[in-house]
Design a protein around this motif. Structure first.
Motif, PDB file in Angstrom:
ATOM      1  N   LEU A  85      31.688  34.639  37.639  1.00  0.00           N
ATOM      2  CA  LEU A  85      31.436  35.050  39.122  1.00  0.00           C
ATOM      3  C   LEU A  85      32.623  34.943  39.521  1.00  0.00           C
ATOM      4  O   LEU A  85      32.154  34.187  40.326  1.00  0.00           O
ATOM      5  CB  LEU A  85      30.262  34.847  39.228  1.00  0.00           C
ATOM      6  CG  LEU A  85      29.681  35.563  40.643  1.00  0.00           C
ATOM      7  CD1 LEU A  85      29.495  36.655  40.242  1.00  0.00           C
ATOM      8  CD2 LEU A  85      28.418  34.623  40.530  1.00  0.00           C
ATOM      9  N   GLY A  86      33.556  36.255  39.766  1.00  0.00           N
ATOM     10  CA  GLY A  86      34.905  35.844  40.683  1.00  0.00           C
ATOM     11  C   GLY A  86      34.788  36.371  42.095  1.00  0.00           C
ATOM     12  O   GLY A  86      34.381  37.185  42.064  1.00  0.00           O
ATOM     13  N   LYS A  87      34.746  35.397  42.806  1.00  0.00           N
ATOM     14  CA  LYS A  87      35.120  36.657  44.355  1.00  0.00           C
ATOM     15  C   LYS A  87      36.113  36.983  44.613  1.00  0.00           C
ATOM     16  O   LYS A  87      37.564  36.489  44.609  1.00  0.00           O
ATOM     17  CB  LYS A  87      35.354  35.192  45.625  1.00  0.00           C
ATOM     18  CG  LYS A  87      34.806  35.242  47.009  1.00  0.00           C
ATOM     19  CD  LYS A  87      33.474  35.673  47.198  1.00  0.00           C
ATOM     20  CE  LYS A  87      33.695  35.640  48.910  1.00  0.00           C
ATOM     21  NZ  LYS A  87      34.130  37.261  49.307  1.00  0.00           N
ATOM     22  N   GLN A  88      35.885  38.205  45.035  1.00  0.00           N
ATOM     23  CA  GLN A  88      37.117  38.972  45.277  1.00  0.00           C
ATOM     24  C   GLN A  88      37.360  39.957  46.753  1.00  0.00           C
ATOM     25  O   GLN A  88      36.598  38.672  47.870  1.00  0.00           O
ATOM     26  CB  GLN A  88      37.223  40.744  44.367  1.00  0.00           C
ATOM     27  CG  GLN A  88      36.639  40.712  42.843  1.00  0.00           C
ATOM     28  CD  GLN A  88      37.749  40.196  42.036  1.00  0.00           C
ATOM     29  OE1 GLN A  88      38.827  41.189  42.083  1.00  0.00           O
ATOM     30  NE2 GLN A  88      37.505  39.008  41.367  1.00  0.00           N
ATOM     31  N   ASP A  89      37.189  40.444  47.511  1.00  0.00           N
ATOM     32  CA  ASP A  89      37.745  40.290  48.628  1.00  0.00           C
ATOM     33  C   ASP A  89      36.467  41.552  49.013  1.00  0.00           C
ATOM     34  O   ASP A  89      35.501  42.112  48.042  1.00  0.00           O
ATOM     35  CB  ASP A  89      38.681  41.750  49.003  1.00  0.00           C
ATOM     36  CG  ASP A  89      40.246  41.145  48.742  1.00  0.00           C
ATOM     37  OD1 ASP A  89      39.925  39.693  49.026  1.00  0.00           O
ATOM     38  OD2 ASP A  89      40.924  41.378  48.477  1.00  0.00           O
TER      39      ASP A  89
ATOM     40  N   ILE B  85      30.777  43.951  40.861  1.00  0.00           N
ATOM     41  CA  ILE B  85      31.953  44.492  39.910  1.00  0.00           C
ATOM     42  C   ILE B  85      32.206  44.140  38.584  1.00  0.00           C
ATOM     43  O   ILE B  85      31.310  42.713  38.351  1.00  0.00           O
ATOM     44  CB  ILE B  85      33.158  44.888  41.097  1.00  0.00           C
ATOM     45  CG1 ILE B  85      33.890  44.191  40.749  1.00  0.00           C
ATOM     46  CG2 ILE B  85      32.933  45.900  41.566  1.00  0.00           C
ATOM     47  CD1 ILE B  85      35.409  44.007  40.918  1.00  0.00           C
ATOM     48  N   ALA B  86      32.264  45.155  37.610  1.00  0.00           N
ATOM     49  CA  ALA B  86      32.435  44.858  36.489  1.00  0.00           C
ATOM     50  C   ALA B  86      33.412  45.748  36.200  1.00  0.00           C
ATOM     51  O   ALA B  86      33.664  46.815  36.226  1.00  0.00           O
ATOM     52  CB  ALA B  86      31.290  44.414  35.714  1.00  0.00           C
ATOM     53  N   MET B  87      33.802  44.729  35.265  1.00  0.00           N
ATOM     54  CA  MET B  87      35.386  45.669  33.928  1.00  0.00           C
ATOM     55  C   MET B  87      35.140  45.795  32.676  1.00  0.00           C
ATOM     56  O   MET B  87      34.692  45.011  32.525  1.00  0.00           O
ATOM     57  CB  MET B  87      36.793  45.316  34.423  1.00  0.00           C
ATOM     58  CG  MET B  87      37.027  45.063  35.886  1.00  0.00           C
ATOM     59  SD  MET B  87      37.206  46.929  36.655  1.00  0.00           S
ATOM     60  CE  MET B  87      37.799  46.516  38.544  1.00  0.00           C
TER      61      MET B  87
ATOM     62  N   GLU C  49      32.962  40.575  50.098  1.00  0.00           N
ATOM     63  CA  GLU C  49      31.620  40.172  50.088  1.00  0.00           C
ATOM     64  C   GLU C  49      31.552  40.521  48.970  1.00  0.00           C
ATOM     65  O   GLU C  49      30.096  41.003  48.663  1.00  0.00           O
ATOM     66  CB  GLU C  49      30.496  40.317  50.460  1.00  0.00           C
ATOM     67  CG  GLU C  49      30.736  39.876  52.381  1.00  0.00           C
ATOM     68  CD  GLU C  49      30.259  40.552  53.482  1.00  0.00           C
ATOM     69  OE1 GLU C  49      29.752  41.231  53.029  1.00  0.00           O
ATOM     70  OE2 GLU C  49      30.108  39.830  54.798  1.00  0.00           O
ATOM     71  N   THR C  50      32.790  41.290  47.563  1.00  0.00           N
ATOM     72  CA  THR C  50      32.385  41.431  46.332  1.00  0.00           C
ATOM     73  C   THR C  50      32.935  40.462  45.111  1.00  0.00           C
ATOM     74  O   THR C  50      33.921  39.282  45.385  1.00  0.00           O
ATOM     75  CB  THR C  50      33.543  42.373  46.382  1.00  0.00           C
ATOM     76  OG1 THR C  50      32.891  43.732  47.472  1.00  0.00           O
ATOM     77  CG2 THR C  50      33.254  43.017  45.058  1.00  0.00           C
ATOM     78  N   TYR C  51      31.762  40.683  44.781  1.00  0.00           N
ATOM     79  CA  TYR C  51      31.827  39.786  42.756  1.00  0.00           C
ATOM     80  C   TYR C  51      32.036  40.187  41.419  1.00  0.00           C
ATOM     81  O   TYR C  51      31.751  41.490  41.776  1.00  0.00           O
ATOM     82  CB  TYR C  51      31.065  38.321  43.149  1.00  0.00           C
ATOM     83  CG  TYR C  51      31.014  37.425  44.027  1.00  0.00           C
ATOM     84  CD1 TYR C  51      31.127  36.501  43.983  1.00  0.00           C
ATOM     85  CD2 TYR C  51      30.434  37.820  45.141  1.00  0.00           C
ATOM     86  CE1 TYR C  51      31.413  34.776  44.727  1.00  0.00           C
ATOM     87  CE2 TYR C  51      30.051  36.180  45.950  1.00  0.00           C
ATOM     88  CZ  TYR C  51      30.461  35.546  45.954  1.00  0.00           C
ATOM     89  OH  TYR C  51      31.199  34.384  46.904  1.00  0.00           O
ATOM     90  N   GLU C  52      33.277  39.489  41.147  1.00  0.00           N
ATOM     91  CA  GLU C  52      32.849  40.843  39.286  1.00  0.00           C
ATOM     92  C   GLU C  52      32.871  39.686  38.739  1.00  0.00           C
ATOM     93  O   GLU C  52      32.600  38.089  38.434  1.00  0.00           O
ATOM     94  CB  GLU C  52      34.808  40.347  39.064  1.00  0.00           C
ATOM     95  CG  GLU C  52      35.039  41.566  38.198  1.00  0.00           C
ATOM     96  CD  GLU C  52      36.310  41.604  37.800  1.00  0.00           C
ATOM     97  OE1 GLU C  52      36.835  41.904  36.330  1.00  0.00           O
ATOM     98  OE2 GLU C  52      37.730  40.448  38.223  1.00  0.00           O
ATOM     99  N   LEU C  53      31.554  39.870  37.749  1.00  0.00           N
ATOM    100  CA  LEU C  53      30.624  39.565  36.606  1.00  0.00           C
ATOM    101  C   LEU C  53      31.787  39.544  35.520  1.00  0.00           C
ATOM    102  O   LEU C  53      32.431  41.347  35.156  1.00  0.00           O
ATOM    103  CB  LEU C  53      30.047  40.563  36.217  1.00  0.00           C
ATOM    104  CG  LEU C  53      28.734  40.162  35.619  1.00  0.00           C
ATOM    105  CD1 LEU C  53      28.652  38.541  35.802  1.00  0.00           C
ATOM    106  CD2 LEU C  53      27.553  41.302  35.441  1.00  0.00           C
TER     107      LEU C  53
END
Length: 180
Positions: A76-80, A121-123, A82-86
């Motif tokens: 669960l990484g902080k992006q720009d 978000i997730a990729m 207030e978005t986090y990547e799962l």
């Protein structure tokens, strides 16, 4: 992060260096890391990775409540903005038993409730059907299909092996409405 997050069958917690053997069990498996941006890990690399993850707030060990065994991990990484990547990787011995959805649901709630995430978000690789099906079970929306946008490996001529990416996302407001 709080000390740990419990679900019905799991404990989600920070990694510690003693987790290296469980981590090695799945990061040394070619099938498990096939779609990841790294190769399999040997024992020494697994020890180093467990230590690195113990210092990284973005990685969470997913453990069986009954035994404490680490069966996978969440990212669960902080992006720009207030978005986090799962992200997630699970030991294949524990796949198809609902552990990924159980832990991912809880980490999404944690991101929204505790970290005040506005968007998650997730990729994933379009060929990784179990992964994008999990994202859809989490009610994440497929927002894009990027064509040959990324590579992690090269061919025998040292040329990039370009891959496609599906992009998924969910807003905190959409997740809140789902839980009502």
């Amino acid at each position: 992060m709080q000390k740990q997050i419990d679900t019905q069958r799991l404990i989600i917690r920070r990694f510690n260096k003693e987790d290296w053997q469980d981590l090695h069990e799945y990061l040394s498996d070619e099938e498990v890391v096939f779609y990841e941006p790294y190769e399999t890990f040997n024992e020494e690399a697994s020890k180093e990775e467990a230590e690195r993850r113990a210092e990284d707030d973005s990685f969470f060990a997913v453990c069986l409540k009954e035994t404490g065994k680490v069966i996978g991990n969440l990212y669960l990484g902080k992006q720009d903005f207030e978005t986090y990547e799962l992200g997630y990787v699970f030991n294949k011995k524990y796949q198809k038993q609902g552990f990924a959805i159980e832990s991912a649901e809880r980490i999404l709630d944690y991101a929204i409730e505790e970290l005040k995430a506005r968007r998650i978000i997730a990729m994933c690789n379009p060929k990784n059907e179990p992964s994008w099906k999990l994202l859809e079970r989490l009610n994440m929306r497929r927002e894009g299909h990027l064509i040959k946008n990324i590579y992690f490996k090269v061919d025998e001529n040292n040329q990039p092996i370009w891959l496609d990416t599906y992009e998924y996302a969910i807003l905190a407001s959409e997740r809140s409405n789902k839980n009502d």
